[in-house]
Design a protein around this motif. Structure first.
Motif, PDB file in Angstrom:
ATOM      1  N   VAL A 432       0.842  -1.203   0.000  1.00 17.76           N
ATOM      2  CA  VAL A 432       0.000   0.000   0.000  1.00 17.76           C
ATOM      3  C   VAL A 432       0.872   1.245   0.000  1.00 17.76           C
ATOM      4  O   VAL A 432       0.640   2.206  -0.751  1.00 17.76           O
ATOM      5  CB  VAL A 432      -0.954   0.001   1.219  1.00 17.76           C
ATOM      6  N   PRO A 497      -3.547   3.792  -5.535  1.00 18.83           N
ATOM      7  CA  PRO A 497      -4.215   3.949  -4.234  1.00 18.83           C
ATOM      8  C   PRO A 497      -5.631   4.486  -4.370  1.00 18.83           C
ATOM      9  O   PRO A 497      -5.921   5.302  -5.250  1.00 18.83           O
ATOM     10  CB  PRO A 497      -3.320   4.947  -3.502  1.00 18.83           C
ATOM     11  N   ALA A 501      -6.268   5.910   1.304  1.00 19.62           N
ATOM     12  CA  ALA A 501      -5.250   4.879   1.525  1.00 19.62           C
ATOM     13  C   ALA A 501      -3.979   5.457   2.131  1.00 19.62           C
ATOM     14  O   ALA A 501      -3.356   4.847   3.006  1.00 19.62           O
ATOM     15  CB  ALA A 501      -4.929   4.175   0.211  1.00 19.62           C
TER      16      ALA A 501
END
Length: 583
Positions: A432, A497, A501
């Motif tokens: 991420v 993303p 996020a």
């Protein structure tokens, strides 16, 4: 030292008799631009071996890069500040020698980035990056996901200190991926240097350091020079006597110690009344002593009892829930001799420079050979010096473990660690963060991830299952409440993303769990004193006196996330506790 600048050579010759083995061998590898794991006993100059080459390279470089050149990563914030402080001597010293010799040498700048670094200072580090950045694994992760990442594109050397404390943990796995992200950010792969006094097995730790790159192992380890004794101050641990203990004025206390926690006399039972006099005698007959325990609660209690028996502030408590400023004050007090002893947890276990420590006392088994050697090594912290340690077990099972650990400490039979593999929660977190920096293809993600040793054997199926989970492709409706963090364009195989996020990524840095602790501050906007367990705060009322760092504080107010206090020297205070603070 023929590869060094003349000013660096002269400064070293003026301050040291000769390079140690790890310095000679380490500098040869570093000069050849090889990745290297430097293993040598405590006090053998490993840190200087790693840093001096970087300082010399920066000072000798006519073209100043617009960014960080040397990145130092430490597992402990306390060690970060200690390194920053100790780097000042060679930085200033070499520059002054160059001036005397009328030689050109640019003094490298240095900056520290941890969770305690003020926002204004972080902004300055982005605008005017220092040559040497000293940080922690968690702060490196946050830097890689922010504007500060631009300042790391020029890093040519990464130093990972106390690497054995990271390699066998999820925290180390997290750092391994951060190092791969750093390499992907740079045009040239930075040279990696790992430092350790107690690394075993060497091949596994070297692999952890280098990932898919070769690493030269400089093994200058030697049998430890320690004088270690396991001491039991009673003839029968099952039936310890109640000794006729005397206070400083000669009065008998017969094992009845005043308990400030409850405000009434309490009979101290077990082996403790026999251990206290031994500890006091050892502290009084040495200039400086460190007592190690395994939990913050015991650290505070023991410091309190010893000061109470001595009827003076003989020792201070040093642990992770005491603020950095207070810990630095305590460390400096021991160096200057204003404090005779420190009761500490693992906060002083690693390579912090504590000056000349005469004796280390271990109250209960350290739990591992490496930890025991690190702790006893705080005494006689110098080349060739003998470290003196005394180990006091608390009960029979503790005595058994202490005997085994002590025997293996004497023969340096270190515990072998294992590098975790395919840790998917850490992998999710770093993917991420990587996509928040810029959209990534699955191939790019796989290349970066599998370059790290913990993920070298990660299958494509496992990777894609993690990407499915992050992009909202769940196996059943039971997961419907989870919020996807990434968007996966299956046509281009690129992940980007989703909204929010980046905030989730920033709020969940590293692998150290949030313990729900309350910060303790002196005044509304005053300095941070330390932190308390939330359960203790719920049991505390305004006006109560509490003890933290072996100092007493009066609670003035309690807010949503902090406790406001004022000093209450000399007054009795309730001892703090932390849930789950033991090993």
């Amino acid at each position: 030292m023929k590869n060094f600048h003349p000013a660096t050579q002269r400064w070293f010759a003026d301050n040291f008799k000769a390079p140690t083995d790890v310095q000679e061998q380490g500098w040869a590898r570093i000069a050849e631009k090889k990745n290297a794991l430097l293993v040598a006993p405590t006090g053998s100059g490993k840190t200087l071996a790693a840093f001096l080459a970087g300082i010399d390279r920066i000072g000798s470089d006519d073209e100043q890069p617009d960014g960080v050149s040397v990145l130092y990563v430490s597992p402990l914030k306390a060690l970060v500040y200690d390194i920053e402080r100790n780097l000042r001597a060679p930085l200033v010293g070499i520059t002054r020698v160059a001036e005397k010799l009328d030689l050109k040498f640019r003094e490298p700048s240095i900056a520290v980035r941890t969770g305690d670094t003020p926002q204004r200072e972080r902004q300055q580090q982005i605008k005017h990056p220092a040559d040497i950045m000293v940080t922690t694994p968690e702060s490196l992760y946050l830097m890689l996901g922010s504007r500060a990442a631009e300042t790391l594109k020029s890093v040519h050397t990464v130093i990972v200190d106390e690497i054995h404390a990271l390699a066998g943990t999820k925290r180390g796995t997290h750092l391994a991926l951060s190092l791969e992200r750093l390499s992907a950010l740079n045009d040239a792969d930075p040279q990696r240097i790992g430092l350790s006094a107690t690394a075993r097995p060497l091949d596994a730790i070297a692999g952890f350091l280098g990932g898919d790159r070769p690493v030269d192992i400089v093994d200058c380890s030697a049998p430890p020079k320690i004088d270690l004794t396991v001491t039991v101050p009673v003839p029968d641990m099952q039936n310890p006597p109640t000794p006729d203990m005397k206070n400083e004025k000669g009065g008998s206390i017969l094992g009845e110690l005043y308990s400030r926690e409850v405000g009434r006399p309490e009979v101290e039972r077990g082996i403790w009344p026999s251990i206290y006099p031994e500890l006091l005698e050892a502290i009084r007959t040495n200039r400086s002593t460190i007592i190690f325990v395994n939990s913050r609660g015991l650290c505070e209690r023991l410091a309190h009892k010893l000061n109470e028996l001595a009827e003076e502030d003989l020792v201070r408590a040093h642990h992770g829930s005491v603020s950095h400023a207070k810990r630095a004050e305590i460390e400096e007090g021991l160096k200057l001799g204003t404090i005779r002893g420190i009761v500490a947890t693992s906060s002083l276990e690693l390579g912090i420079d504590m000056g000349a420590v005469d004796l280390v006392l271990l109250v209960e088994s350290p739990g591992s050979v490496a930890r025991g050697l690190q702790r006893v090594g705080r005494a006689g912290h110098g080349v060739g010096e003998v470290s003196v340690g005394r180990l006091y077990p608390k009960y029979r099972g503790d005595l058994l473990e202490s005997a085994v650990v002590a025997e293996r400490m004497n023969s340096a039979e270190l515990d072998a660690l294992a590098v975790p593999t395919n840790v998917l929660d850490v992998l999710s977190q770093q993917i991420v963060a990587l996509c928040c920096r810029a959209p990534q293809s699955v191939e790019d993600i796989e290349k970066i991830v599998t370059s790290a040793r913990p993920y070298r054997e990660l299958s494509r199926t496992a990777l894609e299952s993690v990407l499915d989970m992050l992009s909202g492709r769940y196996p059943s409706a039971d997961f419907a409440d989870l919020k996807p963090l990434l968007s996966w364009d299956r046509n281009t195989d690129v992940l980007s993303p989703r909204r929010g996020a980046e905030l989730v990524m920033r709020m969940n840095a590293g692998t150290i769990p949030d313990r729900g602790a309350f910060g303790v501050h002196m005044g509304e906007d005053g300095p941070r004193v330390g932190e308390l367990d939330e359960e203790m705060v719920f049991e505390t009322r305004v006006g109560d006196n509490i003890t933290l760092g072996a100092s007493t504080w009066r609670v003035e107010s309690i807010t949503r996330d902090r406790v406001i206090v004022s000093p209450a020297p000399g007054e009795p205070g309730r001892l703090p506790f932390w849930r789950g603070d033991g090993p």
